[in-house]
Design a protein around this motif. Structure first.
Motif, mmCIF file in Angstrom:
data_model
loop_
_atom_site.group_PDB
_atom_site.id
_atom_site.type_symbol
_atom_site.label_atom_id
_atom_site.label_comp_id
_atom_site.label_asym_id
_atom_site.label_seq_id
_atom_site.Cartn_x
_atom_site.Cartn_y
_atom_site.Cartn_z
ATOM 1 N N PRO A 72 0.822 -1.209 0.000
ATOM 2 C CA PRO A 72 0.000 0.000 0.000
ATOM 3 C C PRO A 72 0.857 1.260 0.000
ATOM 4 C CG PRO A 72 -0.041 -1.046 2.157
ATOM 5 C CD PRO A 72 0.660 -1.989 1.242
ATOM 6 N N ARG A 73 0.320 2.309 -0.569
ATOM 7 C CA ARG A 73 1.066 3.554 -0.700
ATOM 8 C C ARG A 73 1.571 4.062 0.654
ATOM 9 N NH1 ARG A 73 1.444 6.708 -5.037
ATOM 10 N NH2 ARG A 73 -0.331 5.684 -6.040
ATOM 11 N N ARG A 74 0.793 3.853 1.710
ATOM 12 C CA ARG A 74 1.197 4.384 3.011
ATOM 13 C C ARG A 74 2.466 3.721 3.553
ATOM 14 N NH1 ARG A 74 0.116 1.311 7.527
ATOM 15 N NH2 ARG A 74 -1.053 -0.610 7.118
ATOM 16 N N LEU A 75 2.794 2.520 3.052
ATOM 17 C CA LEU A 75 3.981 1.796 3.510
ATOM 18 C C LEU A 75 5.113 1.799 2.495
ATOM 19 C CD1 LEU A 75 2.323 -1.341 5.163
ATOM 20 C CD2 LEU A 75 3.239 0.690 6.317
ATOM 21 N N ALA A 76 4.858 2.356 1.319
ATOM 22 C CA ALA A 76 5.833 2.238 0.234
ATOM 23 C C ALA A 76 7.145 2.941 0.539
ATOM 24 C CB ALA A 76 5.232 2.779 -1.066
ATOM 25 N N ASP A 77 7.114 4.049 1.272
ATOM 26 C CA ASP A 77 8.362 4.747 1.588
ATOM 27 C C ASP A 77 9.279 3.885 2.446
ATOM 28 O OD1 ASP A 77 7.609 6.953 0.143
ATOM 29 O OD2 ASP A 77 6.971 8.132 1.880
ATOM 30 N N ALA A 78 8.710 3.062 3.320
ATOM 31 C CA ALA A 78 9.524 2.204 4.186
ATOM 32 C C ALA A 78 9.820 0.854 3.541
ATOM 33 C CB ALA A 78 8.816 1.988 5.518
ATOM 34 N N MET A 79 8.804 0.235 2.960
ATOM 35 C CA MET A 79 8.971 -1.128 2.458
ATOM 36 C C MET A 79 9.427 -1.181 1.009
ATOM 37 S SD MET A 79 5.670 -3.126 4.075
ATOM 38 C CE MET A 79 6.161 -4.682 3.319
ATOM 39 N N GLY A 80 9.270 -0.097 0.269
ATOM 40 C CA GLY A 80 9.518 -0.159 -1.153
ATOM 41 C C GLY A 80 8.451 -0.996 -1.845
ATOM 42 N N THR A 81 8.533 -1.090 -3.149
ATOM 43 C CA THR A 81 7.583 -1.927 -3.906
ATOM 44 C C THR A 81 8.275 -3.024 -4.694
ATOM 45 O OG1 THR A 81 7.641 -0.336 -5.732
ATOM 46 C CG2 THR A 81 5.863 -0.081 -4.108
ATOM 47 N N ILE A 133 12.326 -25.949 0.660
ATOM 48 C CA ILE A 133 11.893 -25.767 2.048
ATOM 49 C C ILE A 133 10.817 -24.687 2.006
ATOM 50 C CG2 ILE A 133 12.492 -25.133 4.406
ATOM 51 C CD1 ILE A 133 15.392 -25.865 3.793
ATOM 52 N N VAL A 134 9.649 -24.989 2.549
ATOM 53 C CA VAL A 134 8.548 -24.028 2.545
ATOM 54 C C VAL A 134 8.554 -23.254 3.856
ATOM 55 C CG1 VAL A 134 6.072 -23.698 2.270
ATOM 56 C CG2 VAL A 134 7.204 -25.614 1.121
ATOM 57 N N GLY A 135 8.863 -21.980 3.781
ATOM 58 C CA GLY A 135 8.729 -21.096 4.935
ATOM 59 C C GLY A 135 7.406 -20.365 4.837
ATOM 60 N N VAL A 136 6.652 -20.329 5.938
ATOM 61 C CA VAL A 136 5.284 -19.803 5.938
ATOM 62 C C VAL A 136 5.134 -18.760 7.033
ATOM 63 C CG1 VAL A 136 2.877 -20.412 6.383
ATOM 64 C CG2 VAL A 136 4.300 -21.923 5.008
ATOM 65 N N GLY A 137 4.416 -17.669 6.711
ATOM 66 C CA GLY A 137 4.085 -16.658 7.706
ATOM 67 C C GLY A 137 2.645 -16.216 7.554
ATOM 68 N N ALA A 138 2.155 -15.473 8.546
ATOM 69 C CA ALA A 138 0.757 -15.039 8.556
ATOM 70 C C ALA A 138 0.542 -13.716 7.846
ATOM 71 C CB ALA A 138 0.251 -14.943 9.995
ATOM 72 N N GLY A 139 1.621 -12.940 7.608
ATOM 73 C CA GLY A 139 1.482 -11.646 6.961
ATOM 74 C C GLY A 139 1.255 -10.528 7.963
ATOM 75 N N HIS A 140 1.583 -9.309 7.548
ATOM 76 C CA HIS A 140 1.448 -8.178 8.468
ATOM 77 C C HIS A 140 0.893 -6.923 7.812
ATOM 78 C CE1 HIS A 140 4.929 -5.765 7.008
ATOM 79 N NE2 HIS A 140 5.353 -6.937 6.592
ATOM 80 N N VAL A 141 0.582 -6.971 6.513
ATOM 81 C CA VAL A 141 0.090 -5.784 5.807
ATOM 82 C C VAL A 141 -1.415 -5.928 5.607
ATOM 83 C CG1 VAL A 141 0.263 -4.389 3.722
ATOM 84 C CG2 VAL A 141 2.311 -5.494 4.652
ATOM 85 N N PRO A 142 -2.223 -5.167 6.350
ATOM 86 C CA PRO A 142 -3.680 -5.368 6.279
ATOM 87 C C PRO A 142 -4.266 -5.193 4.892
ATOM 88 C CG PRO A 142 -3.105 -4.029 8.189
ATOM 89 C CD PRO A 142 -1.853 -4.181 7.385
ATOM 90 N N GLU A 146 -6.339 -8.095 3.034
ATOM 91 C CA GLU A 146 -7.766 -7.902 2.760
ATOM 92 C C GLU A 146 -8.063 -8.041 1.273
ATOM 93 O OE1 GLU A 146 -10.212 -7.721 4.758
ATOM 94 O OE2 GLU A 146 -9.336 -7.239 6.702
ATOM 95 N N LEU A 147 -7.151 -7.562 0.438
ATOM 96 C CA LEU A 147 -7.339 -7.658 -1.006
ATOM 97 C C LEU A 147 -7.372 -9.107 -1.469
ATOM 98 C CD1 LEU A 147 -7.333 -6.254 -3.859
ATOM 99 C CD2 LEU A 147 -4.838 -6.515 -3.788
#
Length: 327
Positions: A72-81, A133-142, A146-147
């Motif tokens: 999302p645009r609100r996180l792009a400055d920190a996370m990049g795209t 090897i499958v590494g799995v996480g729950a995610g952190h970007v709402p 949601e999308l």
């Protein structure tokens, strides 16, 4: 609470008994502004291939690729795209390497139907000769969650179900997935994976929920953002829950190491005080502090000012530090 009916019946070990191994999340493929180096910003597939092949030759146990679909645009400055697609990149790496395992670090599994994920991952295991090897996480970007899936607040429950479903799809060609989020019946998935009974599943995250998920569902643990001083307590809690939920079944335990710079393999420069720097013996001594806590796979990362220096650090680590980590 953990639904005990979802817990896979088997455990797949990856790290050989009694050994300590090291792997790396690759640079370039994710370029969060929180950690991207200047040289990575203009790098691409040729440099990524060069690093992967250097690590493969240096004895790295795994190479990891991240997972995000849309920032999302609100996180792009920190996370990049710039986040390379996980399975596409690992499939490409399968053709460029010969020995190293290929790790999704970490796949936000519940953003895909488990049968779609199983199709991609089984194919990757076949193409790599059983090195997945499958590494799995729950995610952190709402917004992303949601999308693609919806109901972000229930992502933990979704992930538990998805991990269980993926394990079933790995072990049965026509898996029965009870749902409720991802039901399926009478649908076959092939090619079948090379590894028997299935590829290993490592769980990412350091939250109490992630540690519990690892204890219940994981073959290994990939902590995120864990401070060294917190690791013994987290490992103790993980083992306590493992005994409760899985009868103390074996578990590969990892950690992410502070950035490393091996002196003598690059011109001196000013480094942040959190960097592990020094000769091979000094670096190995620091890493053995972690293995003494119960860790058997180390995710290392390197400080570098160019792809050339990065590859030099990778090669030197494999030749000089790796042998010092053996029990």
């Amino acid at each position: 609470m953990t639904d005990l009916s979802l817990i896979p019946p088997d455990v797949v070990r990856t790290v050989p008994d009694g050994e300590v191994v090291y792997g790396m999340q690759l640079p370039i493929q994710s370029q969060s502004t929180l950690y991207v180096a200047d040289w990575e910003k203009t790098a691409g597939p040729p440099e990524l291939a060069r690093i992967a092949q250097a690590a493969d030759a240096a004895g790295f146990f795994y190479l990891g690729v991240c997972d995000h679909t849309a920032i999302p645009r609100r996180l792009a400055d920190a996370m990049g795209t710039i986040w390379y697609d996980t399975t596409a990149t690992l499939g490409w790496l399968a053709a460029l390497t010969t020995r190293t395992h290929l790790l999704s670090h970490v796949l936000i599994l519940a953003q895909r139907h488990p049968l779609r994920a199983a199709k991609e991952l089984c194919t990757l295991d076949v193409l790599s000769g059983g090195r997945l090897i499958v590494g799995v996480g729950a995610g952190h970007v709402p917004e992303e969650y949601e999308l693609l899936t919806g109901d972000f607040e229930q992502r933990g429950r979704h992930t538990d179900e998805a991990v269980s479903a993926l394990a079933r799809a790995f072990t049965a060609e026509f898996p029965e997935l009870p749902g409720p989020r991802f039901p399926a019946s009478g649908l076959g998935v092939a090619p079948r994976p090379v590894r028997s009974p299935r590829p290993p599943i490592w769980i990412g995250g350091s939250s109490p929920a992630a540690i519990r998920r690892t204890a219940a569902f994981g073959d290994g643990w990939l902590p995120q953002g864990t401070r060294r001083r917190d690791l013994p307590e987290q490992i103790a809690r993980l083992r306590e829950l493992r005994a409760e939920l899985r009868g103390s079944a074996p578990l590969d335990i990892g950690t992410i190491v502070e950035p490393i710079f091996l002196t003598g393999h690059g011109a001196p420069w000013d480094l942040p005080n959190y960097v592990i720097s020094g000769e091979a013996t000094e670096v190995a001594t620091s890493l053995r502090e972690l293995t003494a806590m119960g860790v058997n796979h180390l995710q290392v990362r390197f400080m570098a000012r160019s792809v050339e220096e990065f590859c030099t650090q990778v090669t030197a680590f494999g030749a000089e530090v790796g042998p010092l980590l053996r029990p």
